[in-house]
Write a protein that holds these residues in place. Structure first.
Motif, PDB file in Angstrom:
ATOM      1  N   MET A  80      14.979  -5.577  -0.863  1.00  0.00           N
ATOM      2  CA  MET A  80      14.072  -6.305  -1.163  1.00  0.00           C
ATOM      3  C   MET A  80      13.422  -6.773  -1.825  1.00  0.00           C
ATOM      4  O   MET A  80      12.402  -7.832  -0.994  1.00  0.00           O
ATOM      5  CB  MET A  80      13.213  -4.174  -1.341  1.00  0.00           C
ATOM      6  CG  MET A  80      11.779  -3.726  -1.331  1.00  0.00           C
ATOM      7  SD  MET A  80      12.150  -3.614   1.350  1.00  0.00           S
ATOM      8  CE  MET A  80      12.387  -2.119   1.177  1.00  0.00           C
ATOM      9  N   ALA A  81      13.493  -7.741  -3.180  1.00  0.00           N
ATOM     10  CA  ALA A  81      13.043  -8.552  -3.366  1.00  0.00           C
ATOM     11  C   ALA A  81      13.293  -9.820  -2.269  1.00  0.00           C
ATOM     12  O   ALA A  81      12.597 -10.583  -2.572  1.00  0.00           O
ATOM     13  CB  ALA A  81      13.199  -8.502  -4.430  1.00  0.00           C
ATOM     14  N   ALA A  82      15.115  -9.871  -3.006  1.00  0.00           N
ATOM     15  CA  ALA A  82      15.476 -10.980  -1.475  1.00  0.00           C
ATOM     16  C   ALA A  82      15.135 -11.419  -0.509  1.00  0.00           C
ATOM     17  O   ALA A  82      14.728 -12.205  -0.140  1.00  0.00           O
ATOM     18  CB  ALA A  82      17.033 -10.822  -1.827  1.00  0.00           C
ATOM     19  N   LEU A 131       4.136  -0.198  -0.488  1.00  0.00           N
ATOM     20  CA  LEU A 131       4.569  -1.267  -0.428  1.00  0.00           C
ATOM     21  C   LEU A 131       4.945  -1.352  -1.876  1.00  0.00           C
ATOM     22  O   LEU A 131       4.855  -1.014  -2.870  1.00  0.00           O
ATOM     23  CB  LEU A 131       2.936  -1.954  -0.880  1.00  0.00           C
ATOM     24  CG  LEU A 131       2.852  -3.750  -1.285  1.00  0.00           C
ATOM     25  CD1 LEU A 131       4.114  -4.461  -0.611  1.00  0.00           C
ATOM     26  CD2 LEU A 131       1.884  -4.139  -1.830  1.00  0.00           C
ATOM     27  N   PRO A 132       6.661  -2.465  -1.678  1.00  0.00           N
ATOM     28  CA  PRO A 132       7.721  -2.717  -2.663  1.00  0.00           C
ATOM     29  C   PRO A 132       6.864  -2.416  -3.697  1.00  0.00           C
ATOM     30  O   PRO A 132       6.021  -3.557  -3.680  1.00  0.00           O
ATOM     31  CB  PRO A 132       8.558  -2.848  -2.093  1.00  0.00           C
ATOM     32  CG  PRO A 132       8.669  -2.759  -0.850  1.00  0.00           C
ATOM     33  CD  PRO A 132       7.173  -2.573  -0.675  1.00  0.00           C
ATOM     34  N   ALA A 180       5.052 -10.829   4.821  1.00  0.00           N
ATOM     35  CA  ALA A 180       6.579 -10.513   3.560  1.00  0.00           C
ATOM     36  C   ALA A 180       5.750  -8.864   3.231  1.00  0.00           C
ATOM     37  O   ALA A 180       6.829  -7.944   3.469  1.00  0.00           O
ATOM     38  CB  ALA A 180       6.841 -10.736   2.565  1.00  0.00           C
ATOM     39  N   VAL A 181       4.865  -9.078   2.774  1.00  0.00           N
ATOM     40  CA  VAL A 181       4.040  -7.716   2.520  1.00  0.00           C
ATOM     41  C   VAL A 181       4.160  -6.922   3.831  1.00  0.00           C
ATOM     42  O   VAL A 181       4.567  -5.251   3.327  1.00  0.00           O
ATOM     43  CB  VAL A 181       2.100  -7.680   2.112  1.00  0.00           C
ATOM     44  CG1 VAL A 181       1.935  -6.121   1.777  1.00  0.00           C
ATOM     45  CG2 VAL A 181       2.247  -8.350   0.647  1.00  0.00           C
ATOM     46  N   LEU A 229       6.821  -1.772   5.802  1.00  0.00           N
ATOM     47  CA  LEU A 229       7.454  -0.922   6.830  1.00  0.00           C
ATOM     48  C   LEU A 229       8.853  -1.077   6.896  1.00  0.00           C
ATOM     49  O   LEU A 229       9.025   1.048   7.373  1.00  0.00           O
ATOM     50  CB  LEU A 229       7.248  -2.055   8.266  1.00  0.00           C
ATOM     51  CG  LEU A 229       5.443  -1.951   8.669  1.00  0.00           C
ATOM     52  CD1 LEU A 229       5.898  -3.169  10.198  1.00  0.00           C
ATOM     53  CD2 LEU A 229       4.911  -1.311   9.322  1.00  0.00           C
ATOM     54  N   LEU A 230       9.601  -1.361   5.875  1.00  0.00           N
ATOM     55  CA  LEU A 230      11.205  -0.944   6.145  1.00  0.00           C
ATOM     56  C   LEU A 230      11.069  -0.343   4.872  1.00  0.00           C
ATOM     57  O   LEU A 230      12.086   0.336   5.099  1.00  0.00           O
ATOM     58  CB  LEU A 230      11.589  -1.884   5.453  1.00  0.00           C
ATOM     59  CG  LEU A 230      12.782  -3.009   4.848  1.00  0.00           C
ATOM     60  CD1 LEU A 230      13.589  -2.223   6.355  1.00  0.00           C
ATOM     61  CD2 LEU A 230      13.680  -4.133   4.686  1.00  0.00           C
TER      62      LEU A 230
END
Length: 567
Positions: free
Chosen positions: A179-181, A343-344, A203-204, A209-210
């Motif tokens: 997710m960070a990548a 939001l991760p 990106a957010v 959503l993912l």
């Protein structure tokens, strides 16, 4: 607030609204990331981005400065509060509000007393070294969120980083890492190929959503979670005098570092737009914005380099763009907070890492080495010390400031002293630079490149007497006083005794090209009358004529190396 009248122009209003919305699209996710960096819940970043930008724009002097949470101030907030309470706890939150109030009060006091010049104590080498170290500390502090591992704190930051890396080798949470990548790839890719698209926002939205679709939080991934709906209410944090005393040093450093960051970008934009900037008024604006943050559940804020650049590039004309930005953040707090649940935290970590990546710059240190090697040494020491003693980064900048002041004092204690002689173009030049120049055994010409005060008065006397010993037949010594801007009582006393001592040796003490401040001092003390007003001349040539006349007709001035060689 001088720009309010300009809002009657519809084109100005339209431009500011567009710029304000554009900045808000960057600010909402960025402020949440910086709040996490400060050890606070993500929504505290939104609180600090609601009213403070409006207050700073209304009461400050810069029209395009975008105020709100920034990386360096967020890191220093975490550093200040970490020894006092557990991150995220009630005590930690209360101290964050109190710290913002203290920063604001200190900045307002500096502005009211017109002491904005204090920020100049943070010399460029210190800022470069501290910023580079701070950027590395900020980026590495997010590694645990990138790898999805627990943060095992060590006594120093580098020990914490080692612990995180060791833990990541065996326990990396792969969905978090991916997710960070993904967030980093989206932001870098859009910035390179589609720079007009708000890469952070994309990106957010994409990773949120993912995360929702894949059940990221159920698989062990950490997300922002529930955010209280609605706007922050006004509240006054409790005050503990012992805690306030512990936070005082941090508040002063944060106030100065934050204002330094704000005024630097404000000056750059003012030069571009040809607008007047009042540093003291900007201090008041920044101070009021910090007080507002403290009263409305925020934490210390400052002017942002990146968002200010977005603001001016988006066409902002007045501070109304920052008012629009604050209103957009308010709308997000009222209606959009449920959408941020998934939001991760890894995405916020990626936002921080890319935001500070541009702060790591080796070029300014190399440039400082070329200009003055000692300055580069100060930058490197500040950088290395800040890295080593982190999280107590305040000592790094304090040591850097002390080193800069010590260097200044050492340089002023031993300014350049040059014996001069006539060059072929008629000017007076340093004989150490032009060793082919001849000197006179009767007349010596000396230039002292600095103010004459207690710390270098003895050095000045030594250099004059050294010149006297060099020429046994010396009759006149002429001091080129062009560089002597000030003279204190110690300098005047040395000058007085030196003139008397030279007189006893049958050497006349003559001064040329004196500054007004110099002359005012010797008039007040009576030294002008003691030495003789005829010993002070507005030009070196007049002083030479006086010496030649004193040597009499037997002295052939045409053979003097100090004579004019061109007419």
């Amino acid at each position: 607030m001088g720009w309010i009248g300009e809002l009657r122009d519809g084109k100005v209003v339209k431009a500011d609204i567009i710029a304000g919305i554009t900045v808000a699209l960057v600010l909402v996710p960025q402020s949440m990331a910086y709040a996490q960096l400060a050890g606070l819940p993500a929504y505290y970043g939104l609180y600090a981005s609601f009213l403070p930008p409006m207050v700073a724009a209304i009461f400050g002097s810069s029209r395009q400065l975008a105020t709100g949470p920034v990386a360096m101030v967020s890191l220093m907030t975490a550093t200040a509060l970490e020894p006092l309470a557990t991150q995220g706890g009630d005590g930690f939150l209360a101290y964050a509000l109190g710290l913002a109030l203290m920063v604001g009060v200190f900045q307002i006091a500096l502005g009211m007393l017109r002491l904005g010049v204090l920020v100049d104590l943070l010399s460029h080498p210190v800022v470069v070294g501290f910023t580079n170290a701070g950027a590395l500390i900020i980026a590495t502090s997010q590694l645990n969120k990138v790898f999805g591992v627990e943060k095992v704190a060590g006594e120093h930051h580098y020990q914490t980083v080692i612990n995180i890396i060791n833990s990541a080798i065996d326990h990396t949470h792969l969905p978090t890492l991916w997710m960070a990548a993904l967030a980093i790839l989206i932001m870098i890719g859009l910035k390179r190929f589609y720079p007009k698209i708000p890469n952070v926002l994309v990106a957010v939205v994409t990773t949120t959503l993912l995360a929702w679709y894949t059940g990221f939080s159920e698989s062990g991934g950490k997300v922002v979670g529930a955010i209280p709906e609605g706007l922050p209410g006004i509240s006054m944090p409790g005050f503990d005098l012992e805690i306030l005393a512990q936070l005082a040093t941090y508040a002063i450093i944060i106030a100065l570092v934050g204002f330094m960051e704000a005024i630097a970008i404000a000056k750059a934009m003012a030069a571009k737009t040809r607008q007047r900037l009042d540093a003291n008024q900007e201090l008041i604006g920044q101070g009021l914005s910090n007080i507002t943050a403290g009263l409305f559940s925020g934490y210390p804020v400052s002017g942002s380099f990146s968002r200010s650049a977005v603001n001016i590039n988006a066409g902002a004309v007045t501070g109304f763009s920052s008012v629009v930005t604050g209103l957009m953040v308010g709308l997000a707090l009222l209606f959009l907070t449920p959408l941020l649940y998934h939001l991760p935290l890894a995405t916020l970590a990626a936002v921080i890492i890319l935001a500070v990546a541009n702060l790591v710059k080796v070029g300014p240190i190399i440039h400082a080495w070329k200009a003055e090697p000692q300055d580069a040494v100060v930058a490197v020491i500040t950088f290395a010390l800040t890295l080593y003693i982190a999280p107590h980064i305040e000592y790094g900048i304090l040591v850097g400031v002390i080193l800069s002041i010590m260097l200044f004092i050492m340089r002023s204690m031993r300014p350049r002293v040059a014996e001069l002689s006539r060059y072929k173009d008629g000017t007076m030049r340093d004989i150490t630079v032009f060793p082919e120049l001849q000197t006179s055994d009767k007349i010596a010409l000396l230039r002292f490149d600095g103010s004459l005060y207690f710390a270098n008065a003895g050095y000045f006397e030594d250099k004059v007497l050294e010149l006297v010993s060099k020429y046994p037949n010396l009759r006149y010594i002429i001091i080129d006083g062009e560089a002597i801007n000030q003279m204190d009582s110690s300098g005047e006393e040395v000058l007085h005794h030196l003139a008397d001592r030279l007189k006893s040796l049958h050497i006349e003490f003559v001064v040329a090209r004196m500054k007004r401040q110099f002359m005012k001092t010797i008039r007040r003390t009576g030294l002008l009358d003691s030495i003789g007003e005829d010993h002070f001349h507005s030009r070196i040539q007049f002083a030479l004529n006086y010496a030649w006349d004193g040597l009499g007709e037997d002295y052939d001035r045409t053979k003097c190396p100090l004579r004019r060689q061109i007419d």
